[in-house]
Scaffold this motif. Structure first.
Motif, PDB file in Angstrom:
ATOM      1  N   ILE A 198       0.835  -1.212   0.000  1.00 34.95           N
ATOM      2  CA  ILE A 198       0.000   0.000   0.000  1.00 34.95           C
ATOM      3  C   ILE A 198       0.869   1.261   0.000  1.00 34.95           C
ATOM      4  O   ILE A 198       0.466   2.324   0.468  1.00 34.95           O
ATOM      5  N   LYS A 199       2.082   1.113  -0.522  1.00 38.48           N
ATOM      6  CA  LYS A 199       2.943   2.260  -0.854  1.00 38.48           C
ATOM      7  C   LYS A 199       3.409   3.069   0.353  1.00 38.48           C
ATOM      8  O   LYS A 199       3.456   4.305   0.313  1.00 38.48           O
ATOM      9  N   ILE A 200       3.769   2.368   1.440  1.00 44.30           N
ATOM     10  CA  ILE A 200       4.307   3.108   2.580  1.00 44.30           C
ATOM     11  C   ILE A 200       5.695   2.627   2.985  1.00 44.30           C
ATOM     12  O   ILE A 200       6.272   3.147   3.923  1.00 44.30           O
ATOM     13  N   GLY A 201       6.218   1.601   2.290  1.00 47.34           N
ATOM     14  CA  GLY A 201       7.585   1.178   2.543  1.00 47.34           C
ATOM     15  C   GLY A 201       7.737   0.058   3.547  1.00 47.34           C
ATOM     16  O   GLY A 201       8.822  -0.473   3.733  1.00 47.34           O
ATOM     17  N   TRP A 202       6.661  -0.304   4.258  1.00 46.48           N
ATOM     18  CA  TRP A 202       6.696  -1.452   5.157  1.00 46.48           C
ATOM     19  C   TRP A 202       5.319  -2.098   5.150  1.00 46.48           C
ATOM     20  O   TRP A 202       4.359  -1.554   4.591  1.00 46.48           O
ATOM     21  N   PHE A 235      -4.198  19.406   8.231  1.00 42.79           N
ATOM     22  CA  PHE A 235      -4.602  18.003   8.338  1.00 42.79           C
ATOM     23  C   PHE A 235      -3.811  17.219   7.294  1.00 42.79           C
ATOM     24  O   PHE A 235      -4.144  17.218   6.112  1.00 42.79           O
ATOM     25  N   THR A 236      -2.716  16.574   7.686  1.00 42.64           N
ATOM     26  CA  THR A 236      -1.808  15.936   6.733  1.00 42.64           C
ATOM     27  C   THR A 236      -2.282  14.519   6.423  1.00 42.64           C
ATOM     28  O   THR A 236      -2.326  13.670   7.295  1.00 42.64           O
ATOM     29  N   VAL A 237      -2.618  14.283   5.168  1.00 42.27           N
ATOM     30  CA  VAL A 237      -3.228  13.015   4.782  1.00 42.27           C
ATOM     31  C   VAL A 237      -2.641  12.420   3.500  1.00 42.27           C
ATOM     32  O   VAL A 237      -3.126  11.391   3.034  1.00 42.27           O
ATOM     33  N   LYS A 238      -1.616  13.011   2.936  1.00 45.42           N
ATOM     34  CA  LYS A 238      -1.156  12.588   1.611  1.00 45.42           C
ATOM     35  C   LYS A 238      -0.770  11.116   1.585  1.00 45.42           C
ATOM     36  O   LYS A 238      -1.137  10.377   0.671  1.00 45.42           O
ATOM     37  N   GLN A 239      -0.015  10.663   2.591  1.00 43.17           N
ATOM     38  CA  GLN A 239       0.410   9.269   2.601  1.00 43.17           C
ATOM     39  C   GLN A 239      -0.782   8.331   2.739  1.00 43.17           C
ATOM     40  O   GLN A 239      -0.868   7.286   2.081  1.00 43.17           O
ATOM     41  N   ARG A 240      -1.740   8.688   3.603  1.00 46.08           N
ATOM     42  CA  ARG A 240      -2.954   7.889   3.751  1.00 46.08           C
ATOM     43  C   ARG A 240      -3.710   7.809   2.437  1.00 46.08           C
ATOM     44  O   ARG A 240      -4.205   6.749   2.030  1.00 46.08           O
ATOM     45  N   ASP A 241      -3.806   8.941   1.744  1.00 47.09           N
ATOM     46  CA  ASP A 241      -4.536   8.987   0.480  1.00 47.09           C
ATOM     47  C   ASP A 241      -3.880   8.099  -0.568  1.00 47.09           C
ATOM     48  O   ASP A 241      -4.560   7.382  -1.314  1.00 47.09           O
ATOM     49  N   LEU A 247      -4.674   0.499  -2.378  1.00 54.82           N
ATOM     50  CA  LEU A 247      -5.483  -0.606  -1.888  1.00 54.82           C
ATOM     51  C   LEU A 247      -6.754  -0.759  -2.718  1.00 54.82           C
ATOM     52  O   LEU A 247      -7.173  -1.884  -3.034  1.00 54.82           O
ATOM     53  N   GLY A 248      -7.365   0.339  -3.089  1.00 57.47           N
ATOM     54  CA  GLY A 248      -8.564   0.274  -3.925  1.00 57.47           C
ATOM     55  C   GLY A 248      -8.295  -0.417  -5.243  1.00 57.47           C
ATOM     56  O   GLY A 248      -9.114  -1.216  -5.725  1.00 57.47           O
ATOM     57  N   ASP A 249      -7.150  -0.139  -5.846  1.00 55.90           N
ATOM     58  CA  ASP A 249      -6.786  -0.791  -7.117  1.00 55.90           C
ATOM     59  C   ASP A 249      -6.621  -2.296  -6.925  1.00 55.90           C
ATOM     60  O   ASP A 249      -7.047  -3.096  -7.773  1.00 55.90           O
TER      61      ASP A 249
END
Length: 337
Positions: A198-202, A235-241, A247-249
């Motif tokens: 999910i593109k977060i590195g872990w 409201f920092t959300v870029k990584q979550r987005d 995950l949706g893909d």
């Protein structure tokens, strides 16, 4: 002659004097007050502004401090302002403000009125539970025992930082897998279990095929990156987005027609940033829950960020479970697979 005798003589009662005459006097007083349309214009403006925010929340830009996502996370709570404005309009004796308050009330009910009742129904052949158990949970064994007693057939846990859960749950769940800080326990056989990126590195997500008596189901467990409110960035959300889009893909491309997503998505169903997931899956709580089902923070739940979502499966009921040692509440659903 007593007050009661006077009331009876007049065709009423003492009780009617207390509860009937006074409202009539209030109405009569308003009828004779020419200022009821001129007073409270600021209150009327605030009411209309609230209605605009509720109705056009999806248009609030995220370019400045991700204000749009922040508003959508706590959107149901804006309804508290409606009775506040109503009381102020009555205090100001403003007919203009009273009429204006109807606008946000109608919009809020259109958005969330369907969540106020109990939509749960009987039936279902699979109970699922998901819980962010919180890293550093002071009582992981107690939390595990409470979850085992929930009756879940499939149990997803996030923020695992100890093997206590595996030890306590093994007698109730013969099948399980842990990937990074994510775990899945099942009473039914599991296969094709693997971490998903999910593109977060872990690793904070996994996918497994659970072979239920009604057939195979693709079960995803995910813990989206946390959101933060920072003075310098909002409201920092870029990584979550980014994780939500990835995950949706993955879910959209799954080969199994029946799919379940369990986990802490760090976002509500109103948050536009989860559109790649919410556009293709149903929220069990939204479809068949009792109330809003807020899950965080556990001490005073204000938002539903822990989700059970389905595709190709019929939800029957959804609810929150009692507090554990975590700062989240566990959430559960009964599904017809």
């Amino acid at each position: 002659m007593t007050q009661a005798d006077m009331a009876v003589a007049g065709g009423g009662s003492a009780e009617g004097e207390r509860f009937g005459v006074r409202p009539r006097r209030l109405i009569d007083g308003w009828r004779g007050d020419r200022g009821i349309w001129r007073r409270g214009l600021v209150l009327a403006g605030l009411a209309l502004l609230l209605a605009v925010v509720l109705f056009f929340h999806a248009e609030i830009p995220n370019t400045v401090g991700n204000l749009g996502s922040l508003t959508e996370t706590f959107l149901p709570w804006l309804g508290i302002l409606v009775p506040v404005l109503l009381v102020l309009a009555l205090w100001r004796r403003s007919a203009t403000a009273l009429i204006a308050v109807l606008a946000p009330a109608v919009v809020w009910l259109n958005l969330f009125g369907g969540l106020l009742g109990d939509k749960q129904s009987s039936g279902g052949n699979l109970v699922v539970v998901t819980h962010n158990v919180k890293a550093g949970n002071p009582d992981p064994a107690g939390t595990a025992r409470k979850l085992a007693a929930s009756g879940a057939d499939v149990l997803a846990l996030e923020e695992l930082d100890t093997t206590v859960y595996e030890r306590v749950l093994k007698d109730n769940y013969p099948y399980h897998a842990v990937e990074g800080t994510i775990g899945l326990w099942s009473k039914y056989p599991m296969s094709d279990t693997r971490p998903v990126d999910i593109k977060i590195g872990w690793t904070r997500a996994l996918r497994s095929t659970v072979r239920t008596p009604a057939g195979p189901v693709a079960v995803y467990v995910a813990h989206m990156p946390s959101v933060r409110v920072k003075p310098e960035a909002g409201f920092t959300v870029k990584q979550r987005d980014n994780s939500a889009n990835a995950l949706g893909d993955l879910i959209a491309g799954d080969s199994l027609p029946k799919r379940i997503l369990l986990g802490d998505l760090n976002g509500t169903m109103n948050d536009r940033s989860l559109n790649n997931i919410t556009s293709q899956m149903r929220s069990a709580q939204g479809a068949v829950g009792n109330g809003f089902g807020f899950s965080w923070p556990a001490s005073f739940p204000m938002a539903r960020i822990d989700q059970i979502m389905v595709k190709g499966i019929e939800p029957k009921s959804a609810w929150t479970l009692p507090e554990t040692g975590s700062d989240h509440l566990p959430v559960a659903a009964r599904l017809q697979v």
